[in-house]
Each structure stands twice: as C-alpha cells, then as structure tokens.
Scaffold this motif. Structure first.
Motif, mmCIF file in Angstrom:
data_model
loop_
_atom_site.group_PDB
_atom_site.id
_atom_site.type_symbol
_atom_site.label_atom_id
_atom_site.label_comp_id
_atom_site.label_asym_id
_atom_site.label_seq_id
_atom_site.Cartn_x
_atom_site.Cartn_y
_atom_site.Cartn_z
ATOM 1 N N LEU A 23 -43.049 -16.989 -20.865
ATOM 2 C CA LEU A 23 -44.476 -17.246 -20.994
ATOM 3 C C LEU A 23 -44.710 -18.566 -21.710
ATOM 4 N N LEU A 24 -45.450 -19.470 -21.056
ATOM 5 C CA LEU A 24 -45.838 -20.724 -21.689
ATOM 6 C C LEU A 24 -47.252 -20.590 -22.237
ATOM 7 N N PRO A 25 -47.584 -21.291 -23.310
ATOM 8 C CA PRO A 25 -48.948 -21.223 -23.842
ATOM 9 C C PRO A 25 -49.986 -21.505 -22.770
ATOM 10 N N ASN A 26 -51.058 -20.710 -22.761
ATOM 11 C CA ASN A 26 -52.135 -20.799 -21.766
ATOM 12 C C ASN A 26 -51.696 -20.339 -20.389
ATOM 13 N N PHE A 27 -50.695 -19.461 -20.340
ATOM 14 C CA PHE A 27 -50.272 -18.924 -19.038
ATOM 15 C C PHE A 27 -51.412 -18.131 -18.408
ATOM 16 N N SER A 28 -51.393 -18.082 -17.080
ATOM 17 C CA SER A 28 -52.431 -17.362 -16.338
ATOM 18 C C SER A 28 -52.188 -15.863 -16.453
ATOM 19 N N LEU A 29 -53.137 -15.151 -17.019
ATOM 20 C CA LEU A 29 -52.975 -13.710 -17.222
ATOM 21 C C LEU A 29 -52.968 -12.956 -15.906
ATOM 22 N N ILE A 30 -53.794 -13.377 -14.948
ATOM 23 C CA ILE A 30 -53.838 -12.657 -13.669
ATOM 24 C C ILE A 30 -52.543 -12.862 -12.895
ATOM 25 N N ALA A 31 -51.975 -14.068 -12.952
ATOM 26 C CA ALA A 31 -50.718 -14.316 -12.241
ATOM 27 C C ALA A 31 -49.576 -13.522 -12.871
#
Length: 343
Positions: A23-31
């Motif tokens: 997980l990278l910072p600001n990862f897409s939660l829906i993806a």
C-alpha cells in the motif's frame, strides 16, 4: 503455462496462495477493496483456505488511503514473508516522487520469480523499477499517454487488465476485481469465480480483452460541448439509431457543422462513428451474452440479420457467427467457462 511461479524465498509448496498488497500513501480504496475482497470470498465460498493476504507498507506503519482511511499493515518491506505475488496499490493520483525505497525494493525483485502486479497507478512504480520492459501492461486511462511516453519499452494497452507472464496489471477501480476473478478462475475454476461474482452482485466478469472506455471529454477536452453531446446521444440510442440530421437538430447545429466537428476532432464522419459504436456493443454482446445473433443485431440497431452480418464482417473481418464460434473455441474461453455462454 502456470499462472503462479515459485518465489525465491523459502516458498511453501502446498497450502494457500499468499498474496501481498503493498500500500502506497493515498492508495485507491476502491481498487484495493476490489482486489482483496474476491480472495476473502474465495475462501468463504470455496469452503477452504485458498488464499492468504499480507498487507505491506514500506516502513510497516499504517497507510492512509486517498479518502483518508488508515489501514494497519502486517509488515514492512524488510519483513515481507515468502509470497506468490505482490501487488503494488498505487497512489491516486500518481505520486511521482517519494517512492525511492519502494522502487529500490522492486528493482531487487527483478530476478525473482515471484509474480509482480500493479493495481491502478501501481503499474507506474513497476515501470519505474524497469519491471515492465517488454511486457504488456495497463494503467488507468488518465495515465496511459504519460506511461507510454515515459516508458517506451513497456507495451502499454488500454485494456482493463493485462496478464503477461508473471506481470499482472490492471487499470484500477473495479477492474481489479475482474483481474482477481480471472486469476481465481485460472487456479480454481470458473464455477468458484462465478460464485464469487454472484456474492458481490457483480453483473458480469469482464475479460482482459475489454478496453477501458476513455471519456470523450478526456480525449478532446471540454471545449467541444456540441460534439460531446452528439456522441452521448449516440451512446444512449444504440437500439434505435438517430440520423445525422436528427443528431444535429438535437444538439442545435447544422448537419454540415456537426460533420466538420467529427472530421476535425475524431477523424471520421458521424455515421461511421455511430456504426462503430453499435458494432462494438454487438461484439460485447456476442462474447458475453446468450442472446441469439438476430436479437443482438436488433438490439444494436440493425434491421436484418444479413445487414448486421455484412457490417460486422466488413468491420472485424469475421461474421457474427464466426466471432461467437472463435470465442467459444479459444483456450481462455474454455478454461474460464465462457463457452457455455456462447452457444
């Protein structure tokens, strides 16, 4: 060819597949959710431990999504266990700086047989590490042009997802679910994948061949509202196509002006663009529905089966019947059970 390859660490030879999500910072939660939830559901529906998941951050600390929701992780990159695959869940939008530690770690995997994946903009990090050179890969439509320009050795496509050897990339959003369902079907069969899809009330599983639909506004900009309105009308009237005169009337321009807009910005005429839209829709129905060829032709605005067949052959080089047979006979189709839908 097997989808999963043995990792370089002390890899288990039996038991569930172990997938890591970096997980990278600001990862897409829906993806991220679309990628990980099918694995959880595979265990529940399948009645066994088919998959284990490991959440990873570069330093082992919790990571905030693009919505600000923080997720606790299991380990850092330095503590990562043996994995069958790791998926980089990229920032939304792309973070082009501050990724040095992750890129360095990914580069060190270049000789590993562990599968490497990118979810959404995660593909960008894989490309930065040189791990997509000479591989087919995809990314969200917003970033396709820049990925092609920055990494000319990557074979960038507009597909929803790409499986090329031990490289798995998807365009993000719900396309992550399509990719995971595909991998589950390859490993455990179409019946399990279909059951998972039903649990999520997911209308249909899309294939890797399907392309992202790039919004016209993104392709030509917002400076041509009349053209965008005309194309929107076309998309809303597939079964009963409007004439060019009717389209011009509805958007409030002359036929000649509308034709000039299409020629200048889309390099075609309205009637040809409209026909291509209808044939594209017909192709999707041929591949993914159990409607008869006549029903599909009528649903796409063709008044007769012969007219539909001629137009389809002129556009795709095969008749609708040949298209359906080719799809049902393809190895991917049979392995994923699509042939049952094509008869």
């Amino acid at each position: 060819m097997a989808i999963w390859n043995q990792g370089t660490q002390d890899k288990k030879t039996t038991g569930p597949k172990r997938f890591g999500f970096l997980l990278l910072p600001n990862f897409s939660l829906i993806a991220f959710s679309s990628a990980i939830e099918p694995l959880r559901m595979a265990n529940w529906v399948g009645g066994g431990e088919h998959y284990e998941t490991v959440l990873v951050s570069h330093d082992g600390e919790a990571v905030a999504s693009s919505l600000g929701v923080e997720l606790l992780v299991d380990c850092s990159l330095n503590e990562i266990p043996a994995l069958d695959a790791v998926f980089v869940c990229g920032a939304s939008p792309i973070a082009r700086t501050g990724n040095e530690a992750v890129i360095g770690w990914l580069r060190r995997q270049s000789r590993s047989s562990m599968a490497l994946g990118g979810v959404g903009t995660g593909s960008y990090l894989l490309a930065c590490a040189g791990l997509l050179n000479n591989y087919r890969a995809t990314i969200h439509w917003w970033d396709i042009a820049s990925l092609k320009e920055e990494f000319p050795n990557t074979l960038v496509t507009n597909n929803l997802f790409e499986i090329d050897g031990a490289r798995y990339t998807c365009s993000g959003g719900t396309a992550a679910m399509d990719m995971m369902l595909f991998l589950i079907a390859k490993e455990h069969g179409m019946e399990l994948a279909a059951s998972i899809s039903e649990q999520f009330v997911y209308e249909r599983m899309r294939t890797s061949e399907e392309q992202q639909r790039i919004p016209l506004k993104a392709r030509i900009g917002a400076s041509q509202p009349k053209l965008i309105e005309a194309v929107t009308l076309m998309e809303m009237n597939i079964e009963e196509p409007l004439s060019t005169d009717d389209l011009a009337h509805h958007v409030g321009v002359s036929r000649r002006h509308l034709e000039r807009l299409f020629k200048k910005h889309l390099q075609t005429v309205p009637s040809k663009y409209y026909l291509d839209l209808r044939l594209e829709h017909a192709r999707q129905l041929l591949r993914q529905s159990d409607k008869t060829i006549l029903q599909i032709g009528l649903a796409c605005g063709f008044s007769s089966a012969s007219y539909f067949s001629t137009a389809y052959r002129n556009h795709y080089g095969v008749t609708p019947r040949e298209e359906r047979k080719r799809e049902s006979d393809s190895p991917d189709s049979s392995s994923l059970g699509r042939s049952s839908l094509m008869s």
